[in-house]
Design a protein around this motif. Structure first.
Motif, short mmCIF file in Angstrom:
data_model
loop_
_atom_site.label_atom_id
_atom_site.label_comp_id
_atom_site.label_asym_id
_atom_site.label_seq_id
_atom_site.Cartn_x
_atom_site.Cartn_y
_atom_site.Cartn_z
N GLU A 232 0.88 -1.32 0.10
CA GLU A 232 0.08 0.03 0.09
C GLU A 232 0.77 1.11 0.06
O GLU A 232 0.59 2.21 -0.72
CB GLU A 232 -1.02 0.09 1.27
CG GLU A 232 -2.14 -1.11 1.01
CD GLU A 232 -2.75 -1.16 2.56
OE1 GLU A 232 -2.58 -0.37 3.34
OE2 GLU A 232 -3.63 -2.18 2.33
N GLN B 182 1.03 4.15 -2.94
CA GLN B 182 0.82 5.44 -2.59
C GLN B 182 2.04 6.29 -3.14
O GLN B 182 1.65 7.40 -3.55
CB GLN B 182 0.56 5.61 -1.16
CG GLN B 182 0.66 7.18 -0.60
CD GLN B 182 0.80 6.94 0.92
OE1 GLN B 182 0.52 6.28 1.74
NE2 GLN B 182 1.06 8.40 1.70
N GLN C 69 2.60 9.44 -5.59
CA GLN C 69 3.08 10.94 -5.26
C GLN C 69 4.00 11.25 -6.03
O GLN C 69 4.22 12.44 -6.15
CB GLN C 69 3.43 10.66 -3.87
CG GLN C 69 3.69 12.00 -3.01
CD GLN C 69 3.85 11.71 -1.54
OE1 GLN C 69 3.62 10.59 -0.74
NE2 GLN C 69 4.53 12.63 -0.85
#
Length: 195
Positions: free
Chosen positions: A106, A110, A114
């Motif tokens: 996860e 992410q 980003q």
């Protein structure tokens, strides 16, 4: 994106520029061995001489180089760099913390999203190299070629051509190896050895 430490990563085909960069990295890694052959006087002289700074490319050269990287497909050939680096970094933590694999997946997902905007930094590195190596006129000529029908066809067909070429070279190499095996046996027989 999946973190999978059990399965070996399948290497993606390196684009031509990436392959050249890998070759350059291998050359640089061997530079200390080459330097050992240099006379001490030359080493001392090189250490004291100021490094020559390459001329900075003009704004027009940078603009043309960026356009060229889009036209020749190299700008998109590094799209997977950031996700791969993030995934490999997270996978490194999985080895010492296997219970955290789900959370690390996860976090990797992410962070990939980003940091995706940093891909432009890679393109700018390439653009600077092109803009330094080619004059404004040469960049215009290259860009004209890649915007021509023949240039567009080359970009579209490049991966297919490399795949077919690699396969054909492998087949040729296997045939050549069989021929060499016969020839080596023949030459060794002339010397009195049967292999």
């Amino acid at each position: 994106m999946q973190l999978d430490i059990a399965a070996p990563r399948v290497a993606r085909r390196a684009p031509p520029l990436a392959a050249a960069a890998m070759g350059f990295a291998l050359f640089v890694a061997g530079a200390p061995a080459l330097a050992q052959d240099t006379a001490p006087f030359q080493l001392a002289q090189a250490a004291t001489a100021p490094a020559a700074k390459p001329p900075q490319p003009s704004a027009e050269q940078m603009k043309l180089a960026n356009e060229l990287l889009v036209a020749n497909g190299e700008a998109s050939s590094f799209d997977a760099v950031i996700p791969n680096v993030v995934e490999q970094t997270a996978a490194g933590f999985v080895q010492s913390n296997p219970d955290l694999i789900r959370d690390l997946r996860e976090v990797a997902k992410q962070l990939s999203a980003q940091y995706e905007s940093r891909r432009t930094e890679i393109v700018q590195i390439l653009a600077t190299i092109y803009a330094t190596e080619f004059t404004t006129q040469e960049l215009r000529e290259l860009l004209a070629f890649y915007r021509s029908e023949a240039g567009k066809k080359l970009v579209t067909k490049r991966e297919e051509l490399l795949k077919v070429g690699f396969s054909s070279i492998q087949a040729w190499s296997a045939q050549f190896a069989r021929e060499m095996e016969v020839r080596v046996r023949e030459e060794m027989k002339k010397r009195g050895f049967t292999i």
